[in-house]
Design a protein around this motif. Structure first.
Motif, PDB file in Angstrom:
ATOM      1  N   ILE A   1       0.823  -1.216   0.000  1.00 51.05           N
ATOM      2  CA  ILE A   1       0.000   0.000   0.000  1.00 51.05           C
ATOM      3  C   ILE A   1       0.853   1.260   0.000  1.00 51.05           C
ATOM      4  O   ILE A   1       0.438   2.304  -0.479  1.00 51.05           O
ATOM      5  CB  ILE A   1      -1.005  -0.022   1.178  1.00 51.05           C
ATOM      6  N   SER A   2       2.069   1.173   0.547  1.00 53.54           N
ATOM      7  CA  SER A   2       2.950   2.340   0.570  1.00 53.54           C
ATOM      8  C   SER A   2       3.757   2.464  -0.722  1.00 53.54           C
ATOM      9  O   SER A   2       4.576   3.378  -0.842  1.00 53.54           O
ATOM     10  CB  SER A   2       3.909   2.250   1.761  1.00 53.54           C
TER      11      SER A   2
ATOM     12  N   SER B   1       0.596  -4.322  -6.213  1.00 53.27           N
ATOM     13  CA  SER B   1       0.143  -2.930  -6.208  1.00 53.27           C
ATOM     14  C   SER B   1      -1.382  -2.903  -6.217  1.00 53.27           C
ATOM     15  O   SER B   1      -2.035  -3.867  -6.632  1.00 53.27           O
ATOM     16  CB  SER B   1       0.683  -2.198  -7.430  1.00 53.27           C
TER      17      SER B   1
ATOM     18  N   THR C   1      -1.447  -6.188   4.764  1.00 55.90           N
ATOM     19  CA  THR C   1      -0.474  -5.157   4.417  1.00 55.90           C
ATOM     20  C   THR C   1       0.488  -4.877   5.562  1.00 55.90           C
ATOM     21  O   THR C   1       0.153  -5.074   6.732  1.00 55.90           O
ATOM     22  CB  THR C   1      -1.168  -3.845   3.963  1.00 55.90           C
TER      23      THR C   1
ATOM     24  N   PRO D   1       2.596  -1.506   6.143  1.00 50.18           N
ATOM     25  CA  PRO D   1       2.926  -0.183   5.607  1.00 50.18           C
ATOM     26  C   PRO D   1       4.388   0.193   5.860  1.00 50.18           C
ATOM     27  O   PRO D   1       5.039  -0.394   6.723  1.00 50.18           O
ATOM     28  CB  PRO D   1       1.998   0.775   6.363  1.00 50.18           C
TER      29      PRO D   1
ATOM     30  N   LEU E   1       5.948   6.675   8.034  1.00 52.54           N
ATOM     31  CA  LEU E   1       4.758   7.462   7.709  1.00 52.54           C
ATOM     32  C   LEU E   1       4.292   8.289   8.909  1.00 52.54           C
ATOM     33  O   LEU E   1       4.421   7.845  10.056  1.00 52.54           O
ATOM     34  CB  LEU E   1       3.619   6.535   7.287  1.00 52.54           C
TER      35      LEU E   1
ATOM     36  N   GLU F   1      -0.640  10.079   7.068  1.00 53.28           N
ATOM     37  CA  GLU F   1      -0.354   9.236   5.903  1.00 53.28           C
ATOM     38  C   GLU F   1      -0.776   7.789   6.151  1.00 53.28           C
ATOM     39  O   GLU F   1      -1.368   7.132   5.278  1.00 53.28           O
ATOM     40  CB  GLU F   1       1.150   9.275   5.577  1.00 53.28           C
TER      41      GLU F   1
ATOM     42  N   GLN G   1      -3.513   5.494   4.155  1.00 50.18           N
ATOM     43  CA  GLN G   1      -3.216   4.198   3.531  1.00 50.18           C
ATOM     44  C   GLN G   1      -4.114   3.097   4.082  1.00 50.18           C
ATOM     45  O   GLN G   1      -4.562   2.223   3.340  1.00 50.18           O
ATOM     46  CB  GLN G   1      -1.727   3.872   3.698  1.00 50.18           C
TER      47      GLN G   1
ATOM     48  N   GLN H   1      -7.351   3.414   2.344  1.00 51.90           N
ATOM     49  CA  GLN H   1      -7.272   2.814   1.001  1.00 51.90           C
ATOM     50  C   GLN H   1      -7.400   1.300   1.057  1.00 51.90           C
ATOM     51  O   GLN H   1      -8.038   0.677   0.217  1.00 51.90           O
ATOM     52  CB  GLN H   1      -5.909   3.137   0.383  1.00 51.90           C
ATOM     53  N   MET H   2      -6.742   0.709   2.064  1.00 48.26           N
ATOM     54  CA  MET H   2      -6.838  -0.746   2.242  1.00 48.26           C
ATOM     55  C   MET H   2      -8.283  -1.152   2.542  1.00 48.26           C
ATOM     56  O   MET H   2      -8.783  -2.146   2.020  1.00 48.26           O
ATOM     57  CB  MET H   2      -5.943  -1.212   3.389  1.00 48.26           C
TER      58      MET H   2
END
Ligand SMILES: *Cc1c(COP(=O)(O)O)cnc(C)c1O
Length: 235
Positions: free
Chosen positions: A128-129, A138, A162, A164, A168, A172, A176, A179-180
């Motif tokens: 994810i990063s 990705s 994930t 990360p 971060l 941030e 992320q 997003q996950m």
């Protein structure tokens, strides 16, 4: 009470509290006890305290340990980087793999899964990063890999995992994790077997649970200080 038992209870209580505060049902987050580098006796202590699912990173160490503990009906998760020449023992011994990130690995695990065992439970590791030093598919390649995995009869797609990047900011990291969570919900809408978001470790489990994590992976917080240095997936 042993230190491990005491720490297990503290972790379980903390996870339950955070889960409740996030408005989620109390049993919706599993604590995966990451036992890499720790001896079988420590796993027994964690089992006695109530841990049922254990995570290992290194193939040989993991297989030796789970053989030694064959009398315990524990669930074993492989959470380390997986090279294609090491897939067979994982397919033969583990219940879950969290780190499938390419088709070749998925195909080999499928082909090597013994017929007398239930399908291997699979999470896809997402980078994810977008960290070049980290494993993982990705976000853009994820749907394609997920589709491939669902075509393989000896694998069951359970979700996403994930790790990360380390550097971060809280903002941030939150972005992320969000997003996950979105990717997880999209996957779940497409495939009914998907129910697992393996996200969050000792330091970021609160944030991860707020973003829908169903599995936090805790090693040192439960078992204590680790002597041996790990690999790139190891914090
Ligand atoms: C080692 C490891 C953990 C646990 O880390 P600790 O720092 O021991 O809590 C979690 N997830 C992965 C992928 C790991 O490799």
């Amino acid at each position: 009470m042993s230190n491990i038992a005491e720490r297990w209870q503290n972790i379980r209580e903390k996870v339950d509290t955070v889960t409740k505060e996030a408005g989620r049902s109390p049993d919706s987050v599993m604590v995966l006890a990451v036992s890499k580098t720790f001896p079988a006796a420590d796993v027994r202590a964690a089992w006695a305290a109530g841990a049922r699912e254990f995570g290992e990173n290194y193939v040989q160490e993991g297989v030796e340990k789970l053989n030694e503990l064959a009398d315990l009906p524990a669930i074993w998760h492989f959470i380390g980087p997986l090279q294609s020449n090491k897939t067979r023992p994982v397919a033969e011994h583990f219940h879950w793999v969290h780190t499938v990130d390419r088709e070749k690995i998925a195909q080999r695990l499928n082909d090597q899964r013994p017929a007398h065992l239930p399908p291997l439970q699979v999470c896809l590791q997402v980078n994810i990063s977008a960290d070049p030093a980290k494993a993982g598919v990705s976000i853009t390649e994820l749907a394609n890999l997920a589709h491939r995995v669902t075509q393989l009869p000896n694998l069951t797609l359970r979700g996403l995992m994930t790790v990360p990047a380390l550097d971060l900011s809280e903002t941030e990291l939150g972005a992320q994790f969000a997003q996950m969570q979105q990717a997880f919900l999209t996957l779940q809408a497409a495939y009914p077997s998907v129910d697992t978001l393996s996200m969050g470790m000792s330091d970021d489990m609160t944030l991860a649970i707020r973003h829908g994590s169903t599995c936090v992976r805790i090693g040192r917080g439960l078992f204590g200080h680790r002597e041996r240095k790990g690999n790139s997936n190891d914090h």
